[in-house]
Design an enzyme around this catalytic site. Structure first.
Site, short mmCIF file in Angstrom:
data_model
loop_
_atom_site.label_atom_id
_atom_site.label_comp_id
_atom_site.label_asym_id
_atom_site.label_seq_id
_atom_site.Cartn_x
_atom_site.Cartn_y
_atom_site.Cartn_z
N GLU A 1 31.28 -22.32 -38.54
CA GLU A 1 30.37 -22.37 -39.70
C GLU A 1 30.87 -21.41 -40.78
OE1 GLU A 1 26.23 -21.46 -38.66
OE2 GLU A 1 25.88 -23.58 -38.79
N HIS B 1 25.43 -15.75 -34.90
CA HIS B 1 25.25 -16.56 -36.11
C HIS B 1 25.62 -15.69 -37.31
CE1 HIS B 1 23.36 -18.83 -39.33
NE2 HIS B 1 23.41 -19.87 -38.51
O1 G3P Z 1 22.86 -22.68 -37.79
C1 G3P Z 1 23.18 -23.68 -38.71
C2 G3P Z 1 23.00 -23.20 -40.11
O2 G3P Z 1 23.60 -21.94 -40.32
C3 G3P Z 1 23.51 -24.20 -41.13
O3 G3P Z 1 22.75 -24.00 -42.28
O4 G3P Z 1 21.30 -24.83 -44.06
O5 G3P Z 1 23.79 -25.18 -44.20
O6 G3P Z 1 22.44 -26.48 -42.52
P1 G3P Z 1 22.57 -25.19 -43.32
#
Ligand code: G3P
Length: 220
Positions: free
Chosen positions: A140, A92
């Site tokens: 991400e 992550h």
């Molecule tokens: O693991 C998912 C997370 O990193 C996403 O964060 O707060 O943008 O939904 P958020």
């Protein structure tokens, strides 16, 4: 199941103590009502307790590639499996791991019949990690995490290009996350080829966990 949501509890205090179970129970209700798979990534110490309290798959937010036995302060796959975890996030962007360790952890989880969900920050990393054959790759972009600016709207080509890049090397499922906060973000992500989403603040910081999760489920 119509869709997949991985809810990363992170270390948000909003879900500490009894709130951890409260949110897990709400997730269970939404999962059954909307026929959506919801995988929980709760604070690691709660996995055993939640696994015996709700009927949802649990994953670890991270695992270390350390040996069982006389090692201290690490989270190893063999132990979280005994607590009921079915797999783990790896790399992550808030807990990065070197590429060699990522490959070793994917293989170690596979040998334990556990799923690996590797997080990638960009399309290039998707291609690198796809060659390790993880079960899932979550694209991400770190700069969008927690912003409420959804990757599916801010950087749509990152999702579509990640889907194409992963297909060049493996059958890993492509998920996406970062900034997802509403139903339209999910609709866009699915149209771009994402097979599920990772989310944290969009749920945890919402006024009503149940209303938000229900809205998101309707996006699939
Ligand atoms: O693991 C998912 C997370 O990193 C996403 O964060 O707060 O943008 O939904 P958020």
């Amino acid at each position: 199941m119509k869709g997949l949501i991985i809810l990363n509890f992170k270390n948000y205090l909003e879900v500490s103590g009894p709130k951890t179970l409260e949110l897990a129970q709400i997730c269970q209700g939404v999962s059954k009502k909307y026929d959506i798979e919801i995988i929980l990534a709760p604070p690691i110490p709660t996995i055993y307790y939640l696994n015996h309290s709700v009927d949802l798959p649990m994953i670890s937010q991270h695992v270390d590639n350390e040996n069982p036995g006389s090692t201290t302060g690490y989270i190893i796959p063999e132990l979280v499996k005994t607590y009921g975890a079915v797999g783990s996030l790896i790399n992550h962007s808030e807990h990065r791991v070197d590429h060699k360790t990522i490959e070793q952890l994917i293989n170690r989880l596979r040998s334990l019949n556990m799923i690996s969900i590797v997080c990638a920050s960009n399309v290039s990393e998707v291609g690198i990690f796809a060659k390790f054959y993880p079960d899932m790759i979550a694209i991400e972009p770190p700069e969008l995490i927690g912003t409420g600016k959804a990757v599916s709207k801010e950087k749509p080509s990152v999702i579509s290009d990640s889907v194409l890049e992963a297909k060049r090397y493996s059958k890993s499922k492509i998920l996406c996350g970062a900034g997802i906060v509403d139903k339209s973000d999910i609709i866009e992500a699915v149209q771009l080829g994402s097979q599920g989403i990772l989310i944290a603040s969009g749920v945890i910081k919402s006024e009503s966990w149940e209303k938000k999760l229900s809205e998101l489920a309707e996006g699939f």
